[in-house]
Scaffold this active site. Sequence first.
Site, PDB file in Angstrom:
ATOM      1  N   GLY A 114       0.811  -1.212   0.000  1.00  0.00           N
ATOM      2  CA  GLY A 114       0.000   0.000   0.000  1.00  0.00           C
ATOM      3  C   GLY A 114       0.842   1.259   0.000  1.00  0.00           C
ATOM      4  O   GLY A 114       0.394   2.336  -0.381  1.00  0.00           O
ATOM      5  N   ASP A 282       1.141 -10.859   6.998  1.00  0.00           N
ATOM      6  CA  ASP A 282       1.623 -10.020   5.885  1.00  0.00           C
ATOM      7  C   ASP A 282       2.970  -9.387   6.216  1.00  0.00           C
ATOM      8  O   ASP A 282       3.595  -8.767   5.350  1.00  0.00           O
ATOM      9  CB  ASP A 282       0.596  -8.923   5.545  1.00  0.00           C
ATOM     10  CG  ASP A 282       0.164  -8.133   6.766  1.00  0.00           C
ATOM     11  OD1 ASP A 282      -0.349  -8.747   7.714  1.00  0.00           O
ATOM     12  OD2 ASP A 282       0.358  -6.903   6.791  1.00  0.00           O
ATOM     13  N   ASP A 292       9.371  -5.279   7.973  1.00  0.00           N
ATOM     14  CA  ASP A 292       8.400  -4.247   8.344  1.00  0.00           C
ATOM     15  C   ASP A 292       8.629  -3.757   9.777  1.00  0.00           C
ATOM     16  O   ASP A 292       8.074  -4.275  10.736  1.00  0.00           O
ATOM     17  CB  ASP A 292       6.948  -4.720   8.172  1.00  0.00           C
ATOM     18  CG  ASP A 292       6.465  -4.447   6.760  1.00  0.00           C
ATOM     19  OD1 ASP A 292       7.304  -4.108   5.904  1.00  0.00           O
ATOM     20  OD2 ASP A 292       5.258  -4.565   6.507  1.00  0.00           O
TER      21      ASP A 292
HETATM   22  P1  AMP Z   1       1.460  -2.701   8.399  1.00  0.00           P
HETATM   23  O1  AMP Z   1       0.586  -2.884   9.585  1.00  0.00           O
HETATM   24  O2  AMP Z   1       2.307  -1.473   8.432  1.00  0.00           O
HETATM   25  O3  AMP Z   1       2.246  -3.902   8.068  1.00  0.00           O
HETATM   26  O4  AMP Z   1       0.491  -2.431   7.144  1.00  0.00           O
HETATM   27  C1  AMP Z   1      -0.600  -3.233   6.816  1.00  0.00           C
HETATM   28  C2  AMP Z   1      -1.097  -2.854   5.451  1.00  0.00           C
HETATM   29  O5  AMP Z   1      -1.464  -1.470   5.425  1.00  0.00           O
HETATM   30  C3  AMP Z   1      -0.113  -3.045   4.317  1.00  0.00           C
HETATM   31  O6  AMP Z   1      -0.819  -3.493   3.197  1.00  0.00           O
HETATM   32  C4  AMP Z   1       0.442  -1.664   4.114  1.00  0.00           C
HETATM   33  O7  AMP Z   1       0.911  -1.470   2.811  1.00  0.00           O
HETATM   34  C5  AMP Z   1      -0.776  -0.804   4.380  1.00  0.00           C
HETATM   35  N1  AMP Z   1      -0.438   0.548   4.810  1.00  0.00           N
HETATM   36  C6  AMP Z   1       0.076   0.936   5.997  1.00  0.00           C
HETATM   37  N2  AMP Z   1       0.276   2.271   6.022  1.00  0.00           N
HETATM   38  C7  AMP Z   1      -0.137   2.745   4.828  1.00  0.00           C
HETATM   39  C8  AMP Z   1      -0.198   4.046   4.228  1.00  0.00           C
HETATM   40  N3  AMP Z   1       0.198   5.138   4.867  1.00  0.00           N
HETATM   41  N4  AMP Z   1      -0.672   4.126   2.963  1.00  0.00           N
HETATM   42  C9  AMP Z   1      -1.081   3.044   2.299  1.00  0.00           C
HETATM   43  N5  AMP Z   1      -1.058   1.801   2.799  1.00  0.00           N
HETATM   44  C10 AMP Z   1      -0.593   1.648   4.053  1.00  0.00           C
HETATM   45 MG    MG Z   2       3.338  -4.538   6.663  1.00  0.00          MG
END
Ligand code: AMP
Ligand code: MG
Length: 550
Positions: A114, A282, A292
């Site tokens: 994302g 993920d 991550d």
């Molecule tokens: P995370 O918890 O950071 O591993 O993110 C979980 C999901 O949310 C993943 O698909 C990330 O790419 C998406 N994501 C987190 N922050 C953002 C953001 N600011 N913009 C777009 N997608 C995000």
């Molecule tokens: Mg992630």
Amino acid sequence: MLMKAETDSHTVHDIKFDNRFVRDLPGDPNPENNRRQVLGAAWSRVAPKKVSSPALIAYSREVSDILGFTRAFCESPAFPKVFSGNLLLPGMDPHAACYGGHQFGNWAGQLGDGRAINLGEIVNKASGRWVLQLKGAGPTPYSRNADGLAVLRSSIREFLCSEAMFHLGAPTTRALSLVLTGDKVERDMFYDGRPKLEPGAVVCRVAPTFTRFGNFEIFAARGENALLKQLADYTLRTDFPHLGDPCPEVYAAWFDDVCRLTADMIVHWMRVGFVHGVMNTDNMSITGLTLDYGPYGWLEDYNPGWTPNTTDAAGRRYCFGNQPGIAQWNLAQLANALYPLIGKVEPLQAAVDSFGPYYQAAWQDMMAQKLGLRSFQPETDAPLVKDLIEILTLAETDMTIFFRNLAQLDTDQEAIPKTTRDGESLPINMKPLPGPLAEAFYVPSQITDGYLHRLHAWIDAYMRRLKQDNRPFAEKQSQMNRVNPRYVFRNYLAQLAIDKAEQGDYAMIHDLLEVLRHPYEDQPGKEAFAEKRPDWARSKPGCSMLSCSS
Ligand code: AMP
Ligand code: MG
């Protein structure tokens, strides 16, 4: 387009891309960059968002070396343009990957890159294949309701921690660069309805692959079994070539490898006191890399129930002590996703079941090293280690300082005074804290007679055990110092570096990058970076708890 002055640099043309992921796997035929479910594809082509004035804050020399980049390129004006996404090098093919995942125990459907954009893959003769990935370079079809951007504070944390983990010897994705975008990003850091504008930044992450458990899970969940097989075969060919040609037995052997690689990674986390904070599927790398860096944290006082993630505070699913069990749970989700490739439950179940004993043996081996023992002898060492872990939780004890300084206790020297000046034996509860360990304790009032009694009884047992090993002190100490770091990326140090950087002062980022290059060496003059958490940081946001807002 490259500008003339930049193309003149021969180094830019020497960088060759070989983008196997996009070449070998089906992509999304829809070129629009709008948020949607992407079916039947492993990735979507997407252009990074232009930023207004990219400026380099820091880069990792070691990572630029493994990529074959010259210092001249890393310090050129082109570098921050390339690694903010403003300038594409010839051969780059930016794309975002499709994946799903289990978040906090529940299937969350499509997630995907994302805010990560893969620029391309470099094959370096000496170091192998490396994927370059920008984090925070703008929205993709997988951005759901978010902006695809990243703020400076979380980018500093990702950049420095990736490199710190590498130098600590834990498997991890790497970070090439930290670039300020010049744009502001809105974030509601405490989720309290008071958003703020923060400086934006982009980190370029580097790894042999960024494939996650979730990349397989999404295809299995959608019944896209042909695509599942294509991704599995691609992964075998690219990341597990030693296993041979894909067939059900090879898929099973591969899953077994993933279980072991994951267990090995967790053992490293437990060794250095790292808490990932969001072990969703993920965020689990298929090659067992730490992946991550979000609301992670480092143990200060040894507390297996500690989680740095405010979203996790109630359930503590991702606390320090749960990490091995969660890893196994995540592997079971991956096993479900890979089932269609094998058509049999038994080999997958056997691999998931073997995680426990494999992890246990690797953890015991690691604990023996932390204690400077030649090897783990279950009869004596299981109770010794169990007792130590209980003692560590009785008083707030800094894990890093405790283990590092434990190496100073010597069986020969009378490290702990056992007698008074007149030669009388001291009752055990009158012995003071052993000097080297005193520094590790946070709350003096917790060092009661009862506590001292337990600690000294343990030290006596430990010294007897070391005597059995009959190992020269210097050899034992240097072995312990190779696994018990002096320097870790302490939570409050990260926050201090962030506070300064938000004022435009990046010196502490450079200092930390330098100190964390040699975490096992005592670095004269750098003692401040090894100090336990100061009291002001005990409950300061960013130091003891982190939200997912990044
Ligand atoms: P995370 O918890 O950071 O591993 O993110 C979980 C999901 O949310 C993943 O698909 C990330 O790419 C998406 N994501 C987190 N922050 C953002 C953001 N600011 N913009 C777009 N997608 C995000
Ligand atoms: Mg992630």
